[in-house]
Every structure is written in structure tokens, then in C-alpha cells.
Motif scaffolding. Structure first.
Motif, PDB file in Angstrom:
ATOM      1  N   ARG A  15     -35.124  17.237   0.042  1.00 37.87           N
ATOM      2  CA  ARG A  15     -36.066  17.616   1.100  1.00 37.87           C
ATOM      3  C   ARG A  15     -36.671  16.364   1.734  1.00 37.87           C
ATOM      4  O   ARG A  15     -36.770  16.244   2.955  1.00 37.87           O
ATOM      5  CB  ARG A  15     -37.161  18.513   0.537  1.00 37.87           C
ATOM      6  CG  ARG A  15     -38.084  19.077   1.594  1.00 37.87           C
ATOM      7  CD  ARG A  15     -39.159  19.963   0.940  1.00 37.87           C
ATOM      8  NE  ARG A  15     -39.982  20.616   1.918  1.00 37.87           N
ATOM      9  CZ  ARG A  15     -40.964  20.008   2.606  1.00 37.87           C
ATOM     10  NH1 ARG A  15     -41.225  18.736   2.401  1.00 37.87           N
ATOM     11  NH2 ARG A  15     -41.669  20.690   3.499  1.00 37.87           N
ATOM     12  N   GLN A  34     -36.244  24.891   5.271  1.00 33.96           N
ATOM     13  CA  GLN A  34     -36.705  26.236   4.904  1.00 33.96           C
ATOM     14  C   GLN A  34     -36.027  26.718   3.624  1.00 33.96           C
ATOM     15  O   GLN A  34     -36.674  27.285   2.747  1.00 33.96           O
ATOM     16  CB  GLN A  34     -36.441  27.228   6.038  1.00 33.96           C
ATOM     17  CG  GLN A  34     -37.355  27.074   7.210  1.00 33.96           C
ATOM     18  CD  GLN A  34     -36.956  27.980   8.365  1.00 33.96           C
ATOM     19  OE1 GLN A  34     -36.023  28.758   8.281  1.00 33.96           O
ATOM     20  NE2 GLN A  34     -37.692  27.882   9.462  1.00 33.96           N
ATOM     21  N   TRP A  35     -34.719  26.490   3.502  1.00 34.35           N
ATOM     22  CA  TRP A  35     -34.019  26.901   2.288  1.00 34.35           C
ATOM     23  C   TRP A  35     -34.564  26.139   1.082  1.00 34.35           C
ATOM     24  O   TRP A  35     -34.824  26.720   0.029  1.00 34.35           O
ATOM     25  CB  TRP A  35     -32.513  26.682   2.414  1.00 34.35           C
ATOM     26  CG  TRP A  35     -31.801  27.134   1.180  1.00 34.35           C
ATOM     27  CD1 TRP A  35     -31.430  28.412   0.880  1.00 34.35           C
ATOM     28  CD2 TRP A  35     -31.447  26.336   0.054  1.00 34.35           C
ATOM     29  NE1 TRP A  35     -30.836  28.443  -0.376  1.00 34.35           N
ATOM     30  CE2 TRP A  35     -30.835  27.181  -0.903  1.00 34.35           C
ATOM     31  CE3 TRP A  35     -31.573  24.985  -0.249  1.00 34.35           C
ATOM     32  CZ2 TRP A  35     -30.359  26.714  -2.112  1.00 34.35           C
ATOM     33  CZ3 TRP A  35     -31.099  24.520  -1.467  1.00 34.35           C
ATOM     34  CH2 TRP A  35     -30.508  25.395  -2.381  1.00 34.35           C
ATOM     35  N   ASP A  37     -37.520  24.746   0.764  1.00 33.21           N
ATOM     36  CA  ASP A  37     -38.883  25.219   0.481  1.00 33.21           C
ATOM     37  C   ASP A  37     -38.845  26.510  -0.350  1.00 33.21           C
ATOM     38  O   ASP A  37     -39.598  26.666  -1.310  1.00 33.21           O
ATOM     39  CB  ASP A  37     -39.670  25.450   1.764  1.00 33.21           C
ATOM     40  CG  ASP A  37     -40.108  24.151   2.434  1.00 33.21           C
ATOM     41  OD1 ASP A  37     -40.075  23.089   1.774  1.00 33.21           O
ATOM     42  OD2 ASP A  37     -40.479  24.208   3.626  1.00 33.21           O
ATOM     43  N   GLY A  38     -37.964  27.424   0.018  1.00 34.25           N
ATOM     44  CA  GLY A  38     -37.809  28.660  -0.746  1.00 34.25           C
ATOM     45  C   GLY A  38     -37.318  28.392  -2.153  1.00 34.25           C
ATOM     46  O   GLY A  38     -37.800  28.985  -3.123  1.00 34.25           O
ATOM     47  N   PHE A  39     -36.364  27.486  -2.272  1.00 29.35           N
ATOM     48  CA  PHE A  39     -35.852  27.118  -3.591  1.00 29.35           C
ATOM     49  C   PHE A  39     -36.969  26.521  -4.449  1.00 29.35           C
ATOM     50  O   PHE A  39     -37.115  26.864  -5.623  1.00 29.35           O
ATOM     51  CB  PHE A  39     -34.697  26.121  -3.459  1.00 29.35           C
ATOM     52  CG  PHE A  39     -34.219  25.616  -4.784  1.00 29.35           C
ATOM     53  CD1 PHE A  39     -33.311  26.343  -5.521  1.00 29.35           C
ATOM     54  CD2 PHE A  39     -34.686  24.411  -5.306  1.00 29.35           C
ATOM     55  CE1 PHE A  39     -32.876  25.887  -6.766  1.00 29.35           C
ATOM     56  CE2 PHE A  39     -34.271  23.953  -6.536  1.00 29.35           C
ATOM     57  CZ  PHE A  39     -33.361  24.686  -7.259  1.00 29.35           C
ATOM     58  N   LEU A  41     -40.154  27.027  -4.247  1.00 31.24           N
ATOM     59  CA  LEU A  41     -41.072  28.098  -4.664  1.00 31.24           C
ATOM     60  C   LEU A  41     -40.512  28.868  -5.858  1.00 31.24           C
ATOM     61  O   LEU A  41     -41.228  29.137  -6.827  1.00 31.24           O
ATOM     62  CB  LEU A  41     -41.342  29.060  -3.511  1.00 31.24           C
ATOM     63  CG  LEU A  41     -42.329  28.606  -2.459  1.00 31.24           C
ATOM     64  CD1 LEU A  41     -42.369  29.605  -1.306  1.00 31.24           C
ATOM     65  CD2 LEU A  41     -43.707  28.437  -3.066  1.00 31.24           C
ATOM     66  N   ARG A  42     -39.231  29.214  -5.775  1.00 30.24           N
ATOM     67  CA  ARG A  42     -38.600  29.935  -6.889  1.00 30.24           C
ATOM     68  C   ARG A  42     -38.556  29.064  -8.147  1.00 30.24           C
ATOM     69  O   ARG A  42     -38.795  29.537  -9.252  1.00 30.24           O
ATOM     70  CB  ARG A  42     -37.176  30.369  -6.519  1.00 30.24           C
ATOM     71  CG  ARG A  42     -37.109  31.464  -5.487  1.00 30.24           C
ATOM     72  CD  ARG A  42     -35.689  31.976  -5.281  1.00 30.24           C
ATOM     73  NE  ARG A  42     -34.721  30.964  -4.896  1.00 30.24           N
ATOM     74  CZ  ARG A  42     -34.532  30.497  -3.663  1.00 30.24           C
ATOM     75  NH1 ARG A  42     -35.281  30.974  -2.667  1.00 30.24           N
ATOM     76  NH2 ARG A  42     -33.615  29.594  -3.399  1.00 30.24           N
ATOM     77  N   TYR A  48     -38.306  30.691 -14.186  1.00 26.84           N
ATOM     78  CA  TYR A  48     -37.163  30.305 -13.360  1.00 26.84           C
ATOM     79  C   TYR A  48     -36.008  29.803 -14.217  1.00 26.84           C
ATOM     80  O   TYR A  48     -36.178  28.993 -15.125  1.00 26.84           O
ATOM     81  CB  TYR A  48     -37.564  29.219 -12.365  1.00 26.84           C
ATOM     82  CG  TYR A  48     -36.380  28.634 -11.634  1.00 26.84           C
ATOM     83  CD1 TYR A  48     -35.749  29.347 -10.631  1.00 26.84           C
ATOM     84  CD2 TYR A  48     -35.885  27.384 -11.969  1.00 26.84           C
ATOM     85  CE1 TYR A  48     -34.652  28.830  -9.972  1.00 26.84           C
ATOM     86  CE2 TYR A  48     -34.795  26.848 -11.318  1.00 26.84           C
ATOM     87  CZ  TYR A  48     -34.181  27.576 -10.317  1.00 26.84           C
ATOM     88  OH  TYR A  48     -33.096  27.061  -9.673  1.00 26.84           O
ATOM     89  N   GLU A  54     -27.203  28.676  -6.971  1.00 34.88           N
ATOM     90  CA  GLU A  54     -28.208  27.717  -6.513  1.00 34.88           C
ATOM     91  C   GLU A  54     -27.837  26.291  -6.904  1.00 34.88           C
ATOM     92  O   GLU A  54     -28.031  25.360  -6.127  1.00 34.88           O
ATOM     93  CB  GLU A  54     -29.588  28.078  -7.066  1.00 34.88           C
ATOM     94  CG  GLU A  54     -30.184  29.272  -6.381  1.00 34.88           C
ATOM     95  CD  GLU A  54     -31.609  29.544  -6.809  1.00 34.88           C
ATOM     96  OE1 GLU A  54     -32.400  29.912  -5.916  1.00 34.88           O
ATOM     97  OE2 GLU A  54     -31.931  29.388  -8.000  1.00 34.88           O
TER      98      GLU A  54
END
Length: 75
Positions: A15, A34-35, A37-39, A41-42, A48, A54
Motif C-alpha cells: 500500500r 481500496q482492495w 484497505d479492505g484486506f 481491515l480483514r 483472521y 488472498e
């Protein structure tokens, strides 16, 4: 370092590399950020566990950035 910590560190580094790259190299970087950022968060969730998809996506993104000559941090 655990596997999920390694993936988290790798995603953070990718990132940062994407955001540091000139827009000329990555004109549509918003989708990648965006992808990631989502990753991220997860990946911060206590339960997790990265799946193969992934993990493969992170590796593919790393290879894509190297192919675009975007300087990337070592994972």
C-alpha cells in the motif's frame, strides 16, 4: 512472526509503495488501494486466517508492481 502478521506487513508495504509511486506508473491506483484497505481491515480481526486466494492475490499484486517498475519493499 506469524503468517497473518507477515501478510499484514506485506499488505502495508505494498500500500505504501503504491501511494508513493507516481500516478504515471499507476494511473488507476485507487482500485488497488481500496482492495488493500479492505484486506487490512480483514487482517486486523482477531480470528483472521488468510486463505490461499488472498495470499495469491498479495503475491500477484507484488509481481504486478515489480512489472510496472514500481519500487517495492521486500516482503
Amino acid at each position: 512472526m506469524t503468517q497473518s502478521t507477515n501478510h499484514l506487513s506485506h499488505a502495508r508495504a505494498l500500500r505504501a509503495d503504491i501511494l508513493a509511486a507516481p500516478a504515471v506508473w499507476l494511473p488507476r491506483r485507487d482500485v488497488l488501494v481500496q482492495w488493500l484497505d479492505g484486506f487490512l481491515l480483514r487482517a486486523r480481526a482477531p480470528a483472521y486466517a488468510p486463505d490461499e486466494t488472498e495470499t495469491a492475490d498479495l503475491q500477484a499484486l507484488d509481481l504486478f508492481l515489480r512489472g510496472k517498475m514500481v519500487p517495492v519493499a521486500a516482503a
